[in-house]
Motif scaffolding. Structure first.
Motif, PDB file in Angstrom:
ATOM      1  N   LEU A   2     -15.163   0.655   3.814  1.00 33.73           N
ATOM      2  CA  LEU A   2     -14.319   1.608   3.085  1.00 33.73           C
ATOM      3  C   LEU A   2     -13.109   0.918   2.458  1.00 33.73           C
ATOM      4  O   LEU A   2     -12.749   1.196   1.317  1.00 33.73           O
ATOM      5  CB  LEU A   2     -13.849   2.722   4.018  1.00 33.73           C
ATOM      6  N   ASP A   3     -12.485   0.032   3.213  1.00 34.35           N
ATOM      7  CA  ASP A   3     -11.302  -0.650   2.709  1.00 34.35           C
ATOM      8  C   ASP A   3     -11.628  -1.529   1.502  1.00 34.35           C
ATOM      9  O   ASP A   3     -10.855  -1.582   0.548  1.00 34.35           O
ATOM     10  CB  ASP A   3     -10.655  -1.493   3.809  1.00 34.35           C
ATOM     11  N   ARG A   4     -12.765  -2.192   1.520  1.00 32.94           N
ATOM     12  CA  ARG A   4     -13.138  -3.055   0.393  1.00 32.94           C
ATOM     13  C   ARG A   4     -13.473  -2.240  -0.855  1.00 32.94           C
ATOM     14  O   ARG A   4     -13.248  -2.676  -1.969  1.00 32.94           O
ATOM     15  CB  ARG A   4     -14.336  -3.939   0.761  1.00 32.94           C
ATOM     16  N   HIS A   5     -14.020  -1.037  -0.670  1.00 32.19           N
ATOM     17  CA  HIS A   5     -14.407  -0.215  -1.813  1.00 32.19           C
ATOM     18  C   HIS A   5     -13.271   0.673  -2.316  1.00 32.19           C
ATOM     19  O   HIS A   5     -13.317   1.143  -3.451  1.00 32.19           O
ATOM     20  CB  HIS A   5     -15.631   0.638  -1.476  1.00 32.19           C
ATOM     21  N   MET A   6     -12.287   0.909  -1.468  1.00 33.60           N
ATOM     22  CA  MET A   6     -11.137   1.743  -1.849  1.00 33.60           C
ATOM     23  C   MET A   6      -9.846   1.065  -1.388  1.00 33.60           C
ATOM     24  O   MET A   6      -9.119   1.590  -0.548  1.00 33.60           O
ATOM     25  CB  MET A   6     -11.257   3.128  -1.200  1.00 33.60           C
ATOM     26  N   PRO A   7      -9.539  -0.115  -1.932  1.00 30.99           N
ATOM     27  CA  PRO A   7      -8.426  -0.913  -1.400  1.00 30.99           C
ATOM     28  C   PRO A   7      -7.043  -0.290  -1.550  1.00 30.99           C
ATOM     29  O   PRO A   7      -6.146  -0.596  -0.774  1.00 30.99           O
ATOM     30  CB  PRO A   7      -8.519  -2.222  -2.180  1.00 30.99           C
ATOM     31  N   ARG A   8      -6.862   0.586  -2.505  1.00 28.49           N
ATOM     32  CA  ARG A   8      -5.527   1.154  -2.726  1.00 28.49           C
ATOM     33  C   ARG A   8      -5.320   2.481  -1.997  1.00 28.49           C
ATOM     34  O   ARG A   8      -4.276   3.109  -2.152  1.00 28.49           O
ATOM     35  CB  ARG A   8      -5.292   1.340  -4.225  1.00 28.49           C
ATOM     36  N   ASN A   9      -6.274   2.898  -1.203  1.00 30.59           N
ATOM     37  CA  ASN A   9      -6.159   4.190  -0.520  1.00 30.59           C
ATOM     38  C   ASN A   9      -5.547   4.102   0.867  1.00 30.59           C
ATOM     39  O   ASN A   9      -5.356   5.122   1.511  1.00 30.59           O
ATOM     40  CB  ASN A   9      -7.524   4.864  -0.433  1.00 30.59           C
ATOM     41  N   GLY A  10      -5.266   2.914   1.354  1.00 31.02           N
ATOM     42  CA  GLY A  10      -4.632   2.768   2.660  1.00 31.02           C
ATOM     43  C   GLY A  10      -5.501   3.207   3.824  1.00 31.02           C
ATOM     44  O   GLY A  10      -5.003   3.787   4.796  1.00 31.02           O
ATOM     45  N   VAL A  11      -6.797   2.932   3.735  1.00 30.14           N
ATOM     46  CA  VAL A  11      -7.748   3.359   4.764  1.00 30.14           C
ATOM     47  C   VAL A  11      -7.404   2.774   6.129  1.00 30.14           C
ATOM     48  O   VAL A  11      -7.424   3.487   7.131  1.00 30.14           O
ATOM     49  CB  VAL A  11      -9.191   2.977   4.352  1.00 30.14           C
ATOM     50  N   ILE A  12      -7.062   1.506   6.160  1.00 30.27           N
ATOM     51  CA  ILE A  12      -6.763   0.833   7.433  1.00 30.27           C
ATOM     52  C   ILE A  12      -5.549   1.483   8.101  1.00 30.27           C
ATOM     53  O   ILE A  12      -5.585   1.815   9.292  1.00 30.27           O
ATOM     54  CB  ILE A  12      -6.506  -0.675   7.215  1.00 30.27           C
ATOM     55  N   GLN A  13      -4.485   1.667   7.341  1.00 29.05           N
ATOM     56  CA  GLN A  13      -3.272   2.255   7.913  1.00 29.05           C
ATOM     57  C   GLN A  13      -3.512   3.693   8.364  1.00 29.05           C
ATOM     58  O   GLN A  13      -3.019   4.104   9.414  1.00 29.05           O
ATOM     59  CB  GLN A  13      -2.112   2.192   6.918  1.00 29.05           C
ATOM     60  N   ALA A  14      -4.272   4.453   7.596  1.00 32.07           N
ATOM     61  CA  ALA A  14      -4.578   5.835   7.986  1.00 32.07           C
ATOM     62  C   ALA A  14      -5.364   5.858   9.294  1.00 32.07           C
ATOM     63  O   ALA A  14      -5.115   6.695  10.167  1.00 32.07           O
ATOM     64  CB  ALA A  14      -5.368   6.537   6.882  1.00 32.07           C
ATOM     65  N   TYR A  15      -6.293   4.927   9.459  1.00 28.92           N
ATOM     66  CA  TYR A  15      -7.084   4.819  10.684  1.00 28.92           C
ATOM     67  C   TYR A  15      -6.183   4.476  11.871  1.00 28.92           C
ATOM     68  O   TYR A  15      -6.273   5.098  12.939  1.00 28.92           O
ATOM     69  CB  TYR A  15      -8.162   3.753  10.502  1.00 28.92           C
TER      70      TYR A  15
END
Length: 77
Positions: free
Chosen positions: A12-25
Motif C-alpha cells: 500500500l505504501d509503495r502504491h500510495m506514497p503520499r497518503n501516509g499509510v505507514i503513519q496511519a497504521y
C-alpha cells in the motif's frame, strides 16, 4: 494477503506514497494498544520481498523506468 501483514502495508505504501499509510497504521496500533515487534525491520523485509518481485516483473515487461525506480528505492533502504 497471507503471511506477515506488513507485506500488505508495504505494498500500500509503495502504491500510495503520499497518503501516509505507514503513519496511519502506527497511529491506529498505538491507539488500540497493539505492540508491533520489530516493526521497522519487518517493514524493510516486506519492501525487499515485494520489491524483488517487482524488479522481476518490470525486467520481464521491459519497464526500465519502473525497474530503476524500484531498484533505487530498495538500494536506499
Amino acid at each position: 494477503m497471507y503471511g506477515d501483514s506488513l507485506v500488505d502495508l508495504a505494498t500500500l505504501d509503495r502504491h500510495m506514497p503520499r497518503n501516509g499509510v505507514i503513519q496511519a497504521y502506527l497511529d491506529a496500533a498505538e491507539r488500540d494498544g497493539i505492540f508491533i515487534p520489530h516493526f521497522r525491520e519487518r517493514l524493510a523485509g516486506a519492501y525487499y520481498f515485494k520489491g524483488l518481485d517487482g524488479l522481476r516483473f518490470y525486467a520481464k515487461m521491459g519497464r526500465e523506468d519502473a525497474y530503476r525506480s524500484t531498484r533505487d528505492f530498495l538500494l536506499a533502504l
